[in-house]
Write an enzyme that holds these catalytic residues in place. Structure first.
Site, PDB file in Angstrom:
ATOM      1  N   HIS A 154       2.086   0.785  -5.572  1.00 17.90           N
ATOM      2  CA  HIS A 154       3.194   0.143  -5.134  1.00 17.90           C
ATOM      3  C   HIS A 154       3.223  -1.050  -6.415  1.00 17.90           C
ATOM      4  CE1 HIS A 154       3.539   1.157  -1.207  1.00 17.90           C
ATOM      5  NE2 HIS A 154       2.754   1.631  -1.225  1.00 17.90           N
TER       6      HIS A 154
ATOM      7  N   ARG B 202       6.237  -2.885  -7.031  1.00 21.07           N
ATOM      8  CA  ARG B 202       7.196  -3.991  -6.823  1.00 21.07           C
ATOM      9  C   ARG B 202       8.155  -4.689  -7.378  1.00 21.07           C
ATOM     10  NH1 ARG B 202       4.960  -2.883  -1.933  1.00 21.07           N
ATOM     11  NH2 ARG B 202       3.420  -4.462  -1.261  1.00 21.07           N
TER      12      ARG B 202
ATOM     13  N   ASN C 119       9.885   1.910  -1.697  1.00 17.75           N
ATOM     14  CA  ASN C 119      10.353   1.084  -1.015  1.00 17.75           C
ATOM     15  C   ASN C 119      10.364  -0.305  -1.219  1.00 17.75           C
ATOM     16  OD1 ASN C 119       7.754   1.014  -1.195  1.00 17.75           O
ATOM     17  ND2 ASN C 119       6.786   0.114   0.286  1.00 17.75           N
TER      18      ASN C 119
ATOM     19  N   HIS D  94       4.103   9.517   4.413  1.00 19.97           N
ATOM     20  CA  HIS D  94       3.362   8.884   5.050  1.00 19.97           C
ATOM     21  C   HIS D  94       3.011   9.442   6.318  1.00 19.97           C
ATOM     22  CE1 HIS D  94       2.157   4.159   5.908  1.00 19.97           C
ATOM     23  NE2 HIS D  94       2.024   5.158   6.859  1.00 19.97           N
TER      24      HIS D  94
ATOM     25  N   ASP E 276      -2.500   3.758  -3.457  1.00 18.59           N
ATOM     26  CA  ASP E 276      -2.212   2.820  -2.390  1.00 18.59           C
ATOM     27  C   ASP E 276      -2.337   1.171  -3.374  1.00 18.59           C
ATOM     28  OD1 ASP E 276      -0.054   1.955  -0.351  1.00 18.59           O
ATOM     29  OD2 ASP E 276      -1.788   2.699   0.713  1.00 18.59           O
TER      30      ASP E 276
END
Length: 348
Positions: free
Chosen positions: A16, A18, A42, A137, A248
């Site tokens: 991630h 961001r 996401n 997930h 992760d």
């Protein structure tokens, strides 16, 4: 006992990064250790189109220091209404490396995720036909299922039926946390693999409550009992090609972690490789370290392994309490392996 190991440059198959200022803070920590990374989609709004993935990739590359060779591998965020043609176009054009399935409301920024797997069967049929991996997930969101049982329930209720309907679909069960997941992946065919994080190899669920509420160890899926941690360590260090590295890494500002409703996620990128090395050393399995970090992932994704090598040395070093204002995994602890010629704390 070897005090130095040389491995093919590794990749991270689950990150991630961001966006915005946080992207600028964290991307170099991944890029300094890993040559490629599967980037989670996401964001707000989620990455659901080819154009959005291209734009996000451009922002990642712009934020990455120019002296680092780093390739972000982009993913599509599956929704109930995503068009199969959008995925096929993105995959064939080399924009999408995979698609990510978040059960709706299972984790951070997953509200737009899939509510009914049967509804996206046409999408999964397309993905199976073109060889596009599905990243999952794997947790149910049923509030009646205990949070510690949600991964095992997902495998039984959803993953096994999905794989029966789409036997040729390549699937990665991400950040596995249970003995049931290890057994399921180990006994499956070549179309199923799993990633394992460094934190799930180091901590069990007691870590979240040691002497108080430890929000820095709160992640999703949550850490489980010690028997599950031991099963993960055996799987990761076994040499089984079904298991490979996926950190992760999931950074959050301290104010988001330390609040009445704290965010799930552990920022492990700065010392993830060293963290994994310590596990393999403790398990007496350094001979399998390169396969887990550098070979199994590319083989599953049908990508070539990287061409250059990196060296790790047995050298104790203290992990700082903060890195760029963020709390890293192992903060305040001593790790026994370090990347050669790298400072103990990367200054960005």
């Amino acid at each position: 006992m070897s005090d130095q190991i040389s491995i093919i440059a590794p990749d991270d198959w689950h990150v991630h990064l961001r966006d915005g200022e946080m992207l600028n803070q964290v991307v170099a920590h991944t890029a300094r250790r890993f040559q490629r990374a599967i980037v989670m989609p996401n964001l707000r709004p989620p990455v659901t189109t080819v154009a959005a993935a291209q734009a996000y990739r451009d922002r990642i590359q712009a934020a990455c220091p120019a002296d680092l060779e780093f390739t972000p591998l982009m993913t599509a965020y599956l929704t109930d209404s995503i068009a199969p043609a959008e995925l096929e176009t993105g995959f064939r054009e080399g924009v999408f490396a995979a698609a990510k399935l978040y059960p709706a409301n299972a984790t951070t920024n997953s509200a737009a995720g899939v509510t009914d797997l049967l509804q996206i069967d046409p999408v999964l049929e397309t993905m199976a036909r073109i060889g596009m991996p599905l990243l999952i997930h794997g947790e149910v969101t049923d509030p009646e299922i205990d949070i510690f049982d949600r991964e095992a329930a997902f495998i039984e209720r959803h993953l096994e039926p999905l794989r029966e309907r789409h036997p040729e679909l390549k699937v990665v069960l991400e950040h596995i946390t249970t003995e049931q997941a290890v057994q399921y992946v180990s006994s499956a065919d070549r179309h199923l693999a799993a990633t394992i994080t460094p934190h799930h190899l180091h901590i069990n669920r007691n870590a979240m409550f040691a002497g108080g509420l430890r929000s820095d160890f709160y992640c999703l899926p949550v850490a489980k009992r010690e028997c599950h941690r031991q099963a993960l360590r055996r799987a990761a260090t076994s040499g089984d090609p079904s298991f490979f590295l996926g950190t992760d890494t999931a950074p959050h500002e301290r104010s988001s972690k330390e609040s009445a409703c704290g965010c799930a996620g552990i920022f492990n990128a700065p010392f993830a490789l060293e963290s994994y090395a310590q596990v393999f050393d403790q398990e007496g399995a350094l001979e399998h370290f390169e396969a887990f970090t550098s070979l199994n992932g590319p083989a599953f994704y049908k990508l070539p392994a990287n061409t250059h090598r990196i060296t790790l040395q047995r050298r104790d070093h203290l992990v700082p309490e903060l890195v760029n204002g963020l709390v890293p995994f192992h903060a305040g602890e001593i790790l026994s392996w370090a990347v050669a010629n790298a400072p103990d704390q990367v200054q960005l």
